[in-house]
Design a protein around this motif. Structure first.
Motif, PDB file in Angstrom:
ATOM      1  N   SER A 275      61.014 -20.187 -19.467  1.00 39.14           N
ATOM      2  CA  SER A 275      62.235 -19.577 -19.996  1.00 39.14           C
ATOM      3  C   SER A 275      62.644 -18.407 -19.108  1.00 39.14           C
ATOM      4  N   ASN A 276      63.891 -18.014 -19.200  1.00 40.84           N
ATOM      5  CA  ASN A 276      64.341 -16.845 -18.435  1.00 40.84           C
ATOM      6  C   ASN A 276      63.717 -15.567 -18.991  1.00 40.84           C
ATOM      7  N   LEU A 277      63.341 -15.620 -20.264  1.00 38.60           N
ATOM      8  CA  LEU A 277      62.664 -14.477 -20.877  1.00 38.60           C
ATOM      9  C   LEU A 277      61.168 -14.737 -20.781  1.00 38.60           C
ATOM     10  N   PHE A 278      60.467 -13.915 -20.036  1.00 37.89           N
ATOM     11  CA  PHE A 278      59.074 -14.214 -19.712  1.00 37.89           C
ATOM     12  C   PHE A 278      58.178 -14.314 -20.947  1.00 37.89           C
ATOM     13  N   PHE A 279      58.498 -13.551 -21.985  1.00 37.02           N
ATOM     14  CA  PHE A 279      57.633 -13.566 -23.176  1.00 37.02           C
ATOM     15  C   PHE A 279      57.913 -14.779 -24.070  1.00 37.02           C
ATOM     16  N   LYS A 280      58.970 -15.519 -23.726  1.00 31.23           N
ATOM     17  CA  LYS A 280      59.301 -16.723 -24.503  1.00 31.23           C
ATOM     18  C   LYS A 280      58.870 -17.965 -23.737  1.00 31.23           C
ATOM     19  N   GLY A 281      58.794 -19.077 -24.444  1.00 37.43           N
ATOM     20  CA  GLY A 281      58.557 -20.349 -23.761  1.00 37.43           C
ATOM     21  C   GLY A 281      57.125 -20.530 -23.283  1.00 37.43           C
ATOM     22  N   SER A 282      56.942 -21.538 -22.426  1.00 38.60           N
ATOM     23  CA  SER A 282      55.607 -21.879 -21.928  1.00 38.60           C
ATOM     24  C   SER A 282      55.334 -21.171 -20.611  1.00 38.60           C
ATOM     25  N   ARG A 283      54.056 -20.893 -20.392  1.00 35.34           N
ATOM     26  CA  ARG A 283      53.656 -20.339 -19.094  1.00 35.34           C
ATOM     27  C   ARG A 283      52.662 -21.298 -18.462  1.00 35.34           C
ATOM     28  N   PHE A 284      52.753 -21.409 -17.171  1.00 29.22           N
ATOM     29  CA  PHE A 284      51.914 -22.397 -16.494  1.00 29.22           C
ATOM     30  C   PHE A 284      51.647 -21.943 -15.064  1.00 29.22           C
ATOM     31  N   ARG A 285      50.455 -22.295 -14.591  1.00 29.67           N
ATOM     32  CA  ARG A 285      50.089 -21.928 -13.227  1.00 29.67           C
ATOM     33  C   ARG A 285      49.370 -23.104 -12.576  1.00 29.67           C
ATOM     34  N   TYR A 286      49.799 -23.457 -11.390  1.00 25.97           N
ATOM     35  CA  TYR A 286      49.124 -24.520 -10.638  1.00 25.97           C
ATOM     36  C   TYR A 286      47.769 -23.994 -10.174  1.00 25.97           C
ATOM     37  N   SER A 287      46.713 -24.788 -10.388  1.00 25.34           N
ATOM     38  CA  SER A 287      45.369 -24.248 -10.133  1.00 25.34           C
ATOM     39  C   SER A 287      44.677 -24.815  -8.890  1.00 25.34           C
ATOM     40  N   GLY A 288      45.347 -25.694  -8.161  1.00 26.60           N
ATOM     41  CA  GLY A 288      44.666 -26.327  -7.020  1.00 26.60           C
ATOM     42  C   GLY A 288      45.000 -25.709  -5.672  1.00 26.60           C
ATOM     43  N   ARG A 289      44.577 -26.418  -4.633  1.00 28.58           N
ATOM     44  CA  ARG A 289      44.915 -25.995  -3.272  1.00 28.58           C
ATOM     45  C   ARG A 289      46.280 -26.575  -2.898  1.00 28.58           C
ATOM     46  N   VAL A 290      46.866 -26.057  -1.836  1.00 27.21           N
ATOM     47  CA  VAL A 290      48.173 -26.572  -1.404  1.00 27.21           C
ATOM     48  C   VAL A 290      47.978 -27.520  -0.215  1.00 27.21           C
ATOM     49  N   ALA A 291      49.010 -28.321   0.053  1.00 29.37           N
ATOM     50  CA  ALA A 291      48.916 -29.385   1.065  1.00 29.37           C
ATOM     51  C   ALA A 291      48.407 -28.872   2.411  1.00 29.37           C
ATOM     52  N   LYS A 292      48.924 -27.727   2.822  1.00 31.99           N
ATOM     53  CA  LYS A 292      48.543 -27.191   4.133  1.00 31.99           C
ATOM     54  C   LYS A 292      47.034 -26.907   4.189  1.00 31.99           C
ATOM     55  N   GLU A 293      46.509 -26.325   3.118  1.00 36.78           N
ATOM     56  CA  GLU A 293      45.064 -26.029   3.056  1.00 36.78           C
ATOM     57  C   GLU A 293      44.241 -27.316   3.026  1.00 36.78           C
ATOM     58  N   VAL A 294      44.760 -28.298   2.313  1.00 37.27           N
ATOM     59  CA  VAL A 294      44.046 -29.577   2.185  1.00 37.27           C
ATOM     60  C   VAL A 294      43.928 -30.244   3.560  1.00 37.27           C
ATOM     61  N   MET A 295      45.026 -30.216   4.310  1.00 33.54           N
ATOM     62  CA  MET A 295      45.004 -30.834   5.638  1.00 33.54           C
ATOM     63  C   MET A 295      44.078 -30.075   6.589  1.00 33.54           C
ATOM     64  N   GLU A 296      44.077 -28.757   6.477  1.00 36.17           N
ATOM     65  CA  GLU A 296      43.182 -27.953   7.326  1.00 36.17           C
ATOM     66  C   GLU A 296      41.720 -28.254   7.004  1.00 36.17           C
ATOM     67  N   SER A 297      41.435 -28.413   5.713  1.00 37.54           N
ATOM     68  CA  SER A 297      40.038 -28.676   5.339  1.00 37.54           C
ATOM     69  C   SER A 297      39.641 -30.116   5.696  1.00 37.54           C
ATOM     70  N   SER A 298      40.591 -31.050   5.650  1.00 37.00           N
ATOM     71  CA  SER A 298      40.308 -32.438   6.053  1.00 37.00           C
ATOM     72  C   SER A 298      39.912 -32.508   7.522  1.00 37.00           C
ATOM     73  N   ALA A 299      40.585 -31.703   8.324  1.00 33.52           N
ATOM     74  CA  ALA A 299      40.315 -31.713   9.769  1.00 33.52           C
ATOM     75  C   ALA A 299      38.866 -31.330  10.070  1.00 33.52           C
TER      76      ALA A 299
END
Length: 310
Positions: A275-299
């Motif tokens: 929501s535009n009002l931070f205290f309203k609605g749902s809150r969510f956070r992505y908990s994983g690694r990002v694509a760039k990090e994944v590719m670096e670690s694959s290498a």
């Protein structure tokens, strides 16, 4: 373990599959109301399930690799190949007939090897179900490519060629969310490695690159995508999901996909509010690694490639 978190189950599965490049995958389940969910790794598995055990979950690609042919290990490519083959079969990977024939021929080559007139009588390709439906003409075309163009390709090579072709298609990586637009027309919304996509009647009607998406919000069944394009042009795309739960799932998928593909590192991930009002609605956070990090670690992976049981 009653209080095991999603991460524990996921790691167990990846260990069983001998999979190191695991960040592209996730575990999906469907609740009793037929709503799809991704298992959240930071929360208890049992608490996320609204059904009674035994629980049914499926391991599938969650973030499609930007360039699947560049994945480090064959086991990862094979699992992505299986997913895209399934996408083709379920009609999620839309393509013109010539592309469809080539993709199916690669699958055929990977599964049965070189064409052999002794083993493969007339109409042999019709025993395989590549698409939701297809014509005899397409079957003939598939067999023709398989016979004349793919001889000598190993399963791994055919799968790699399949991935290279699939990745060029507009609907590569599409996991569709059914919605309606403001006029009430049916639409499918999806998030891909390259951005946000809207499909209507088998055509891509919108494609917004990740760096043009400024925010995503939802309220009840309504999903808002805020877009900032060149020349300071700002637009808001509005869609209606079938239920508030479906809308929340759509929003969470959008947040995760944007974080995965757009950010440079996972330390940049922020908690977002629906929501535009931070205290309203749902809150969510992505908990994983990002694509760039994944590719670096694959290498950095250095091991003998695991055996693949096709």
């Amino acid at each position: 373990q009653r209080d095991a978190k999603g991460q524990y189950l996921f790691d167990l599965l990846c260990h069983h599959l001998n999979l190191l490049e695991k960040d592209y995958f996730g575990i999906r389940f469907v609740d009793p109301d037929k709503q799809r969910h991704w298992l959240e790794f930071t929360k208890s598995v049992v608490k996320q399930m609204r059904a009674q055990p035994p629980f049914t979950m499926c391991f599938r690609v969650k973030f499609y690799p930007t360039d699947p042919a560049a994945l480090k290990e064959e086991i990862t490519r094979y699992l992505v190949f299986l997913q895209i083959k399934r996408d083709l079969y379920h009609g999620r990977l839309l393509c013109k007939t010539s592309d469809a024939a080539l993709l199916a021929a690669y699958i055929l080559q990977a599964e049965i090897g070189d064409y052999d007139p002794g083993k493969h009588p007339e109409g042999y390709s019709s025993k395989f179900q590549f698409f939701p439906k297809h014509s005899e003409k397409l079957e003939r075309k598939i067999a023709e490519i398989h016979k004349s163009e793919l001889s000598g390709q190993t399963p791994a090579t055919s799968e790699l060629n399949f991935l290279r072709k699939a990745q060029t298609l507009e609907t590569y990586g599409v996991d569709p969310h059914p919605c309606k637009d403001v006029s009430g027309n049916a639409a499918f919304l999806a998030f891909t490695p390259f951005g946000f996509v809207v499909l209507q009647g088998n055509k891509r009607v919108h494609f917004i690159k990740w760096n043009e998406v400024t925010k995503m919000k939802f309220e009840g069944k309504t999903f808002y995508l805020y877009v900032s394009q060149k020349e300071e042009k700002k637009i808001v795309l509005t869609y209606f999901a079938p239920t508030p739960e479906a809308c929340k799932h759509l929003w969470k998928c959008g947040i995760e996909n944007q974080a995965f593909y757009k950010l440079e590192k996972s330390s940049q991930v922020r908690t977002v509010s629906s929501s535009n009002l931070f205290f309203k609605g749902s809150r969510f956070r992505y908990s994983g690694r990002v694509a760039k990090e994944v590719m670096e670690s694959s290498a950095k992976i250095k091991r003998d490639p695991p055996e693949i049981h096709r």
